[in-house]
Design a protein around this motif. Structure first.
Motif: not given
Length: 207
Positions: A92-104
């Motif tokens: 769940g967290f991996f899918a969420l972080w992948t979906w969020l448009p946050l480029n670090l």
């Protein structure tokens, strides 16, 4: 439910959730965008995603379920139940972080360093809570259970290096160098934390 029961079961589960939040963040925001392979499930999924039509997330979920089966067979009920929580939390967290448009991700050396901090701390949270991440650490825990003289940190490094060597066919030697650096950094941090801080006693595994 008594306060002692809540502390015994609730506290480890919260630490497992925190651990997977950190691990998923490290992989989704640093390792995957920079194509840095580490030898774990996500890196193996990155290789398979390059060779098949399936996505990294899909392969991650499939391999995770397979590792859960091994956790049930070899590591006992308590570890299995907590590993279920761990695996679903990671997916769940991996899918969420992948979906969020946050480029670090910017520079490989910085990405490796930051990913090592997040993922090393995350693995510590899970293993200290007597759970696997339902990833390749399952096999390190099984090996350590079968032979208590084996070190979990060392076994994780061995497994990661084996996967890394195979992954060079897809990602090349530069990725291997960064992957090796990551493997030793995150597993070193995890091992140091496990030696110094054990918030919960180890549970006995069933035959």
């Amino acid at each position: 439910m008594s306060g002692a029961t809540i502390k015994r079961e609730g506290a480890p589960l919260l630490l497992i959730l925190l651990g997977n939040l950190l691990i998923a963040f490290g992989y989704a925001k640093f390792m995957v965008p920079s194509n840095i392979i580490s030898g774990g499930v996500t890196s193996l999924s990155m290789v398979l995603a390059r060779l098949t039509p399936l996505s990294v997330v899909t392969w991650t979920n499939m391999i995770t379920v397979g590792c859960l089966v091994f956790a049930l067979i070899f590591l006992g009920r308590t570890n299995f139940i907590r590993s279920i929580v761990s695996s679903f939390a990671y997916m769940g967290f991996f899918a969420l972080w992948t979906w969020l448009p946050l480029n670090l991700a910017y520079w490989p050396w910085l990405d490796v360093l930051l990913a090592s901090l997040f993922i090393g701390a995350g693995y510590y949270c899970c293993i200290a809570s007597n759970a696997s991440t339902a990833g390749l650490d399952v096999f390190a825990l099984i090996a350590a259970h079968k032979n208590p003289q084996l070190n979990v940190t060392l076994m994780l490094r061995v497994i990661n290096v084996v996967v890394l060597l195979g992954s060079t066919v897809v990602f090349g030697w530069a990725a291997l160098v960064w992957g090796l650096a990551f493997t030793f950094l995150y597993s070193g941090l995890m091992g140091w934390l496990l030696r110094r801080y054990r918030p919960f006693p180890k549970v006995k595994t069933t035959k």
